[in-house]
Design an enzyme around this catalytic site. Sequence first.
Site, mmCIF file in Angstrom:
data_model
loop_
_atom_site.group_PDB
_atom_site.id
_atom_site.type_symbol
_atom_site.label_atom_id
_atom_site.label_comp_id
_atom_site.label_asym_id
_atom_site.label_seq_id
_atom_site.Cartn_x
_atom_site.Cartn_y
_atom_site.Cartn_z
ATOM 1 N N LYS A 120 0.775 -1.170 -0.056
ATOM 2 C CA LYS A 120 0.042 -0.105 0.057
ATOM 3 C C LYS A 120 0.961 1.275 0.063
ATOM 4 O O LYS A 120 1.777 1.152 0.195
ATOM 5 C CB LYS A 120 -0.711 -0.024 1.082
ATOM 6 C CG LYS A 120 -2.172 0.925 1.138
ATOM 7 C CD LYS A 120 -3.280 0.324 0.382
ATOM 8 C CE LYS A 120 -4.391 1.086 0.312
ATOM 9 N NZ LYS A 120 -5.425 0.361 -0.513
HETATM 10 P P1 NAD Z 1 -12.815 8.048 -3.367
HETATM 11 O O1 NAD Z 1 -11.999 9.197 -3.037
HETATM 12 O O2 NAD Z 1 -13.070 7.987 -4.947
HETATM 13 O O3 NAD Z 1 -14.121 8.323 -2.524
HETATM 14 C C1 NAD Z 1 -14.072 8.635 -1.299
HETATM 15 C C2 NAD Z 1 -15.514 9.070 -0.893
HETATM 16 O O4 NAD Z 1 -15.636 9.039 0.679
HETATM 17 C C3 NAD Z 1 -15.799 10.657 -1.151
HETATM 18 O O5 NAD Z 1 -17.199 10.578 -1.785
HETATM 19 C C4 NAD Z 1 -15.455 11.235 -0.081
HETATM 20 O O6 NAD Z 1 -16.114 12.489 0.064
HETATM 21 C C5 NAD Z 1 -16.279 10.339 1.012
HETATM 22 N N1 NAD Z 1 -15.621 10.542 2.180
HETATM 23 C C6 NAD Z 1 -14.534 10.800 2.928
HETATM 24 N N2 NAD Z 1 -14.690 11.197 4.352
HETATM 25 C C7 NAD Z 1 -15.904 10.653 4.466
HETATM 26 C C8 NAD Z 1 -16.815 10.853 5.836
HETATM 27 N N3 NAD Z 1 -16.272 11.159 7.081
HETATM 28 N N4 NAD Z 1 -18.026 10.664 5.708
HETATM 29 C C9 NAD Z 1 -18.597 10.290 4.674
HETATM 30 N N5 NAD Z 1 -18.024 10.255 3.196
HETATM 31 C C10 NAD Z 1 -16.772 10.589 3.333
HETATM 32 O O7 NAD Z 1 -12.194 6.953 -2.868
HETATM 33 P P2 NAD Z 1 -12.701 5.423 -3.361
HETATM 34 O O8 NAD Z 1 -11.672 4.829 -4.213
HETATM 35 O O9 NAD Z 1 -14.124 5.123 -3.546
HETATM 36 O O10 NAD Z 1 -12.317 4.317 -1.815
HETATM 37 C C11 NAD Z 1 -13.297 4.060 -0.881
HETATM 38 C C12 NAD Z 1 -12.734 3.129 0.032
HETATM 39 O O11 NAD Z 1 -12.741 1.910 -0.874
HETATM 40 C C13 NAD Z 1 -11.563 3.326 0.592
HETATM 41 O O12 NAD Z 1 -11.602 2.588 1.900
HETATM 42 C C14 NAD Z 1 -10.509 2.607 -0.215
HETATM 43 O O13 NAD Z 1 -9.426 1.884 0.285
HETATM 44 C C15 NAD Z 1 -11.424 1.401 -0.643
HETATM 45 N N6 NAD Z 1 -11.352 0.679 -1.927
HETATM 46 C C16 NAD Z 1 -11.057 1.352 -3.232
HETATM 47 C C17 NAD Z 1 -10.906 0.534 -4.071
HETATM 48 C C18 NAD Z 1 -10.760 1.184 -5.639
HETATM 49 O O14 NAD Z 1 -10.533 0.624 -6.654
HETATM 50 N N7 NAD Z 1 -10.932 2.649 -5.552
HETATM 51 C C19 NAD Z 1 -10.570 -0.878 -4.169
HETATM 52 C C20 NAD Z 1 -10.545 -1.300 -3.011
HETATM 53 C C21 NAD Z 1 -10.876 -0.639 -1.600
#
Ligand code: NAD
Length: 432
Positions: A120
């Site tokens: 990571k």
């Molecule tokens: P992103 O940056 O696209 O979206 C994150 C979202 O969470 C945004 O809408 C943001 O405004 C919101 N957010 C942040 N703090 C918040 C809070 N306190 N309350 C409510 N909403 C809040 O990120 P993402 O890629 O969608 O990732 C989200 C999660 O999924 C993370 O934990 C990441 O590790 C996990 N993840 C992502 C992927 C991927 O392919 N992008 C794969 C596996 C896991």
Amino acid sequence: MFDERSGDWRYTLGGKTCFDAKSAFAINIKQNLHGREINDKLLSYLNTCKREILMEIPLRLDDGSLLPVHAYRVQHNNARGPFKGGIRYHDKVNLQEVREMANLMTWKTALVDIPYGGAKGGVAIDPKKLSFHEIRRLTKALVSHLGNNIGPHIDIPAPDVNTNPQVMAWIFDEFSKTHSEGSPLAVVTGKPTEVGGSQGRLEATGRGVAICYREACKYKGLDPKELRVAVQGFGNVGYHTAKIIHEELGSKIIGVSNAVSAVHNENGIDLKALKDYSDTHNESLDGFPGAESIPRDDLLLLDCEVLVPAALSKAVNTKVANAAKSLKILLEAANAPTTPEANAILHEKGVCIIPSVLANAGGVIVSYFEWVQNLQQFYWTYDKVVAELEERMVRAFKHVIELAQEKDIGLRQASYCLALDRVARALILRGF
Ligand code: NAD
């Protein structure tokens, strides 16, 4: 309970340790492989990260000044293949969090049986305070600081919180300047399709979450059309999960939040309209005409049958767990979104918890497909990507359910048992 963040293998319920890594092996591993016992040394090795890279990157801001930025890349384990894991840009990023997420990636890639280990990356900065060109310079400086520690057969980054296909394209571009031999495209996944990205990668994590949800409904005898869903986080994962769950499975999305605000409508929210609204209102959902605004964190307390934390870790805490009345499925779309204490309460309440190592593995699965396509220079159709993703997710879900039923354990325990088994076997076969 299993503490994903501390990487502690002890599993306690009601204050009593009832499960630890050794019993995980005892459950699932034929204790003696090639005459070698699974022992404390192996467990301690698995609790340690293989390599930790700590960087201070001097970022040249648009006004000419220099800002030192802390960045980390942690490579946890590569027994089953190159290190693999996203890069996150967030002001709260710290070394311990990156370690825990790297650790999680090892179990995730093993659980869905793709030939990778776990890593990571994190950059401790709020990219919303940077211009487009500052983010580009930061990304390129990060790649040059990482040097030969990343590569198509060494460590392959991907998008995570606040990083996107554009950032991945910059990573490839900077890497390719010093590594023109072989297949430099395969150094990073989640790229735009114009630059070697795979069809279907953008929504892959959400699609994988939705597949788990559909399978969990079958397992629990629930009709998705009768379930109300609340989604925390409206970014890549939250938006695509909500969209697919609603459009393809017929569930009603009654609440959505993001970092700024939250909205609620018991009759269902028009997600496309909400996305357009947030895109044109500086990410705020406040004032959206199709729903009522609520305090951001009340989203997690809404009465619903399905809760999808899709933002940051530790969102589902004891307050949320104690408030849950109708909750039937907790779908962990974010990485490690449930605190151990909340996990125990929800487990007691009979909530079906789909652990993040399983629920959000769709992203890394399609990243694997992208890497394969880059190495082979042969690109797949969207339908092929979706069909292969479907097959791998369903197979992993089935294995987890079978083990959970056979041993009368939860899906989280079953997932870790399967993953630990595979990593330990690879280590031992390689001569650990
Ligand atoms: P992103 O940056 O696209 O979206 C994150 C979202 O969470 C945004 O809408 C943001 O405004 C919101 N957010 C942040 N703090 C918040 C809070 N306190 N309350 C409510 N909403 C809040 O990120 P993402 O890629 O969608 O990732 C989200 C999660 O999924 C993370 O934990 C990441 O590790 C996990 N993840 C992502 C992927 C991927 O392919 N992008 C794969 C596996 C896991």
